[in-house]
Design an enzyme around this catalytic site. Structure first.
Site, mmCIF file in Angstrom:
data_model
loop_
_atom_site.group_PDB
_atom_site.id
_atom_site.type_symbol
_atom_site.label_atom_id
_atom_site.label_comp_id
_atom_site.label_asym_id
_atom_site.label_seq_id
_atom_site.Cartn_x
_atom_site.Cartn_y
_atom_site.Cartn_z
ATOM 1 C CG HIS A 1 41.522 18.666 37.730
ATOM 2 N ND1 HIS A 1 40.314 18.969 38.567
ATOM 3 C CD2 HIS A 1 42.620 19.365 38.260
ATOM 4 C CE1 HIS A 1 41.024 19.869 39.566
ATOM 5 N NE2 HIS A 1 42.231 20.328 39.367
ATOM 6 C CG ASP B 1 38.174 16.789 38.348
ATOM 7 O OD1 ASP B 1 39.312 15.962 38.473
ATOM 8 O OD2 ASP B 1 37.872 17.899 38.507
ATOM 9 C CB SER C 1 42.044 23.056 40.735
ATOM 10 O OG SER C 1 42.869 22.215 41.382
#
Lengths: 395, 395
Positions: free
Chosen positions: A366, A333, A167
Site C-alpha cells: 500500500h 496493495d 489512500s
C-alpha cells in the site's frame, strides 16, 4: 473569518503543541462560518492549518489541492516541523516535478480531526476550555472535504485544476469529485477505494482497541490528566504498519534476518530485524501523532462508503461529471487491491466519465503511492501535462 | 516417571487453574527424565497433559498423534473443560470419521509452553515455588516434539501410524518427520510452512507488544501480583484473528453491515458487525488462555525454520525419509500461502519422498483447516485409508 500566519521558525517538538499552536498558516472560521458535520451538528469556531507552494495565477486556474492520508499532514513538499524530515510527497511535488510548483499553486491542509493545527480532538472545546477529546463529533471524509472547500473559497478559487491524494487522501479526492463536480477539473486518486472493506475496518478496530486499552488513555482525557497512551498508540501503529507493506517487501527487506547477532537469543527481545523495525515505527509515531486523532482518522475511513450515499449505486455518485479522472492501484496493495480501484473505474465508465486507470506492478504494498515508483510518477506526470496543455497551463 | 490421572469431572472455569491442575491425564517426568531444550538448558521436572481416544492395538501399530495449533489444546475430540465447547477437531476425529477412533488410538497432548496442563510459564518454577513466567526458557517447535516423543515412548509405541496437524501443529508434523523419520509412518501437515515468514513474525510481534504494553502484565509476574493483562491479550487476539480469516470471508460474513441499527452512530462503539465480532473474539480468548503462554507459542512459531537447521537446504531435513506425506493448503490462506506449502513439496520431491499435495479452493482463510472443508476431509480420509490398507489396519 480571519487569517493568522505563524512563522515556520516556531518549530515545536511534539504533536501536542503543534495541534494547538501550529507552525503553518492557519485559517480561522468564526461563528459566521460554521462547518456542517455529517454527524448532524455544527462545528464552530474551527480552524484549518495549511501550507501552500508556488503562486496562484491571475485567473486562479492553476490550483492543485493535495489531500493527505491517515497519518499525513499539510507538510507535503517541505520539511515537517515536528519530525524535521522532508515533506511526505516531495517525490511528486516541487519545482520541475510532476506536480510542478513552478507552474501550479499547491494547497495542502491538515484535515479536520487531525493533530497538526486544524481543529481536532486535541483542540480546545470552546464550551469548556479543555481539549475536546471524544466530545468532538465524529468526522467523516465528507466533513474533511467540506472544510477544504471553505479553504478553497478563501483563496477565491472556483475550480481546482486538480485534487490529488492516496489512500485516505484518495477517498477525499473521490468525495470532492462527487460533492463538487464543477469545482474539480481533474481528480487523481491513488491506492484507494470508494468504501472501506470489512477487513480494513477490522484492522482499524484493532488499532483503536489498542489505544483504548491503554490505561493512560483515560477515557480520552489524557491531555488534561497529563498522561499519554503511547504504548497503546505504538501497538496500533505497528499493527497498521504491517498492513501498509507487502509480504514480498518484508521478505526482501528483512526476511528472517536476525538483529546484530548470528543465532537467536531465545528470548523476547527484538531478535529479528522485522521486530526492531516495527518497534521503531511504533515509537517514532507516538512522538508525532495524537492518539485521539488516530481514533478519529480511522473512524472517518471506516465510515466512507460513497455508493451508500447513492442507494448503493456508485455510478450515481459521479452522474454527469465532467471531471477527468486518473486512478492508480498497485499489484501488492492488499488494503486497497486493484479490484476495489477497478470498481471505481467501472462506475465512472458507466457514467461516461473520462478515466485513465493504471495498475502499477510493485511489490511495495500500500505504501507504494508514497514512494518513488517510476510508473506511477510517469502516469501522473503524463496525465497532468495533458490536462495542463488543454487548459493553456503548459505548452 | 509417574502417571497421574485426574478425572474429567474436575472441570475448572479458567485457564489459570487448568494450567496448574489440569483435568486431563498427566504424565510427569522426574529428575531422571529431563527435557533437553534448544535454548541449551534442561527442563526438569516437567509434565505433559494429554488425552487419548480409541484403543491401542496389540502390536501398537495404530497410534495417531494429533498436534495442536497456537491456541489449541489436547481436547481435540471431546468437550473442552474450560470452554464447554466441542473438541476443536471433532470434524475430523471420532468414531467413523477420517481419523477413526474405532480403528486408531489417537493421542493429543498440550504442547510444552502451553497453559492446559503441560509445563508452561504458568507452572510453578521448582527453584522458587512461584510461576515460571519468563524464567521458563523459550520453547521451540523441536522442544515440543521432543517432549511428545517421550510421551509416545511412555506408551511403548515405536512408530506412529500418523502425525497430523495444521498451522503450528503442521510445523510439529514436519519436525517429527525430520527429527524421527523412522517413527513416523505417515505425516499429514495442513496450512503450514517449513518456516515462519517475515510478515508472520511481524503480526506475532504486534500481539506480543500488545500483551507487554498492558501494565497488568507486570513484567510477566501477573499471577503473583494478582493482575491479568486481559486487555493486551484481547488486542493481540483481535489482531491475530483478522489474519486467520480472508477478506472474502469477512466480506461474505460481515461486509459493512451495521450492528443492530440502520445508520451509523457517529461514535466509537462497535458500529459495524465486524467490530463487535472481533471484540467478542478478544474477550472470550482471555478467559481460556494464559498471556505468557501466548508469548511462548508465538515465539516458538517465529523461531521455526526447518531449512536453517540444514544449512538452508530444506530437502536435507527429509533426506532418506520413508515417511509418506500428505500436504494441504488453502487458496485464501494468506498466513501460509500455497507457495510456502509447495516449497515443502519441492523439498520432499527432491529427496524422492512419497508426497500427496492438494490445494483446496476455499475462501475461509487460514482457519479453513479447522472447519468443515469437504475436499480437505476427503483428501485426508483417502490418504489415511490407503495407508491403513497397506498396513493391514483397514480392508
Amino acid at each position: 473569518m480571519t487569517v493568522a500566519t505563524e512563522p515556520l521558525e516556531s518549530l515545536t517538538t511534539n504533536a501536542g503543541s503543534e495541534a494547538v499552536n501550529p507552525s503553518s498558516d492557519v485559517l480561522r472560521f468564526g461563528a459566521d462560518k460554521p462547518l456542517q458535520l455529517d454527524a448532524g451538528t455544527l462545528l464552530s469556531p474551527f480552524q484549518i492549518a495549511y501550507r501552500t507552494y508556488g503562486t496562484l495565477n491571475a485567473d486562479k486556474s492553476n490550483a492543485i489541492l493535495i489531500c493527505h492520508a491517515l497519518t499525513g499532514d499539510q507538510h507535503c513538499a517541505s520539511t515537517n516541523p515536528v519530525t524535521g524530515k522532508p515533506g511526505w510527497w516531495e517525490n511528486l511535488i516541487g519545482p520541475g516535478k510532476p506536480v510542478d510548483t513552478d507552474r501550479f499553486f499547491v494547497i495542502c491542509s491538515n484535515v479536520i480531526g487531525g493533530c497538526m493545527g486544524s481543529t481536532g480532538p486535541a483542540s480546545p472545546n470552546p464550551a469548556t476550555g479543555k481539549p475536546f477529546a471524544l466530545d468532538l463529533p465524529v468526522i467523516t471524509i465528507r466533513d474533511m472535504v467540506r472544510a477544504q472547500a471553505m479553504l478553497v473559497d478563501h483563496f477565491g478559487i472556483d475550480q481546482l485544476f486538480s485534487v490529488i491524494g492516496g489512500s485516505m487522501g484518495g477517498m477525499q479526492v473521490l468525495q470532492w469529485a462527487s460533492s463538487y463536480p464543477e469545482r474539480v477539473h481533474t481528480a487523481i486518486a491513488l491506492a484507494t477505494g470508494a468504501r472501506h472493506t470489512s477487513q480494513n475496518i477490522a484492522f482499524h478496530e484493532v488499532g483503536r482497541q489498542a489505544v483504548i486499552a491503554d490505561p493512560e488513555w483515560q477515557q480520552g482525557r489524557y491531555l488534561e490528566k497529563g498522561t499519554r497512551p503511547s504504548k497503546g498508540l505504538a501497538v496500533a501503529r505497528m499493527a497498521a504498519h504491517v498492513t501498509y507493506l507487502s509480504e514480498a517487501a518484508l521478505h526482501r527487506k528483512f526476511g528472517r534476518n536476525l538483529q546484530d547477532r548470528d543465532a537467536p537469543s531465545f528470548g523476547f527481545d527484538a531478535d529479528f530485524q522485522i521486530e526492531s523495525y516495527l518497534r521503531h515505527q511504533g515509537l517514532t509515531f507516538v512522538d508525532r501523532f495524537d492518539a485521539n486523532s488516530y481514533l478519529y482518522m480511522t473512524r472517518a475511513m471506516d465510515y466512507f462508503d460513497l455508493a451508500a450515499d447513492h442507494e448503493g449505486q456508485l455510478a450515481e455518485a459521479f452522474r454527469g461529471t465532467r471531471t477527468r479522472f486518473c486512478l492508480v492501484s498497485f499489484t501488492s496493495d492488499w488494503l486497497f487491491p486493484t479490484f476495489e480501484n477497478r470498481a471505481i473505474v467501472h462506475a465512472l465508465n458507466a457514467t461516461g466519465a473520462s478515466v485513465s486507470f493504471v495498475e502499477v506492478e510493485s511489490d511495495k504494498g500500500h505504501d507504494a503511492f508514497l514512494l518513488d515508483e517510476p510508473v506511477m510518477t510517469a502516469t501522473i506526470n503524463g496525465f497532468i501535462m495533458s490536462a495542463a496543455k488543454s487548459r493553456g497551463l503548459a505548452q
